[in-house]
Design an enzyme around this catalytic site. Structure first.
Site: not given
Ligand code: GUN
Length: 293
Positions: A52, A96, A119
């Site tokens: 990311k 995350q 998110d």
């Molecule tokens: N863990 C797995 N997928 C995601 C996501 O799309 N966002 C976040 N914050 N954590 C994750």
């Protein structure tokens, strides 16, 4: 069979976003800013957050990585979130997942200012999404919708079976595909661990979205010819021939199923890269709303 190439599409989307950011910079505006909080040392989470942050660099989005220890208290984590909520230089941020067991993820998600919740996990944003209102769509389902749109895969009137009802993939996916909009209008069946005769449901599907989290769970005998397969799974399996000792596979037995289906997303290189692109699209949306460009 055609591969749905998420990696190449993600590069295209990032290039488009980069052009947009460059325009803003040329107008004398500041760059958008995404922050990410990572708690503990889950190796997969570190890899995902790394992807990311790197993608932010390519697009021209500034980023901050906030690393918190495994044993951080819920209160201290909420305080860290509150700082980001209050900071006008941060357009959006993510925490995350998964979080360590002693932390209630729902409490954490609720602490995020919905206007910075890129998110799209806050109940206020989930609720807006369910009602078809403009909001941040969770990145994985959003990335899949972008893929369907760019590959011009019609969903209207199709039978879609979503496997897995998680809050971040299966549930929002089922809502988006059944809504009345150009890449919705499908007849959606949301299946889960208590579903009976899953194979019968799958054999009836025109499109399968697999988000179970179990390596090669969907096998060739569960899929009718010409089905469209979207594989959300990212599972590590042992592979002594790799330096790391593992390789990534999806929830679908790719080698056998790809012989039979019409379209399929590979793992890696399918849904994963689009999740990253979708997160950055949400970040630009937050920036636009924040700076009223
Ligand atoms: N863990 C797995 N997928 C995601 C996501 O799309 N966002 C976040 N914050 N954590 C994750």
């Amino acid at each position: 069979m055609q591969i749905l190439d998420g990696k190449t599409l993600s590069v295209t989307l990032q290039r488009e976003m980069n052009e947009q950011v460059d325009k803003w910079l040329a107008q004398g505006k500041r760059a958008p800013h995404l922050a990410a909080i990572i708690v503990g040392s889950n190796p997969a989470s570190k890899v995902y957050v790394g992807h990311k942050i790197k993608a932010c660099e390519r697009v021209g989005i500034s980023s901050s990585l906030i690393e918190e220890p495994d044993d951080i208290s819920e209160e201290a984590l909420i305080a860290s979130i509150e700082k980001l909520n209050q900071d006008p230089a941060i357009d959006g941020f993510i925490i995350q997942l998964p979080l360590p067991r002693h932390i209630d993820p729902q409490k954490i998600i609720m602490a995020v200012d919905p206007s910075k919740d890129v998110d799209g996990f806050h109940p206020s944003n989930m609720g807006k999404m369910a009602l078809g209102l403009d909001t941040f769509i969770p990145a994985t389902p959003y990335g899949i919708m972008l893929m369907l749109e760019r590959y011009r895969i019609t969903t209207s009137g199709k039978k879609v079976v979503v496997v897995g009802r998680s809050n971040i993939v299966g549930t929002p996916m089922s809502i988006l595909l059944s809504r009345n909009h150009p890449f919705g209008n499908a007849t959606v069946t949301l299946t889960h661990s208590r579903t009976q005769a899953l194979k019968q449901h799958l054999l009836d599907a025109d499109i399968i979205v697999a988000a179970i989290g179990r390596a090669k769970f969907i096998t060739e005998d569960m899929v009718k010819p010409e089905t469209i397969i979207i594989d959300v799974g990212i599972n590590r399996i042992q592979d002594a021939s790799r330096k790391s000792g593992f390789r990534l596979v999806g929830d679908v037995d790719f080698d056998a199923v790809s012989e039979k289906c019409s379209f399929i997303t590979p793992v890696p290189g399918g849904v994963g890269p689009l999740t990253v692109a979708a997160l950055l699209k949400n970040t630009l949306k937050a920036y636009e709303q924040n700076t009223s460009v």
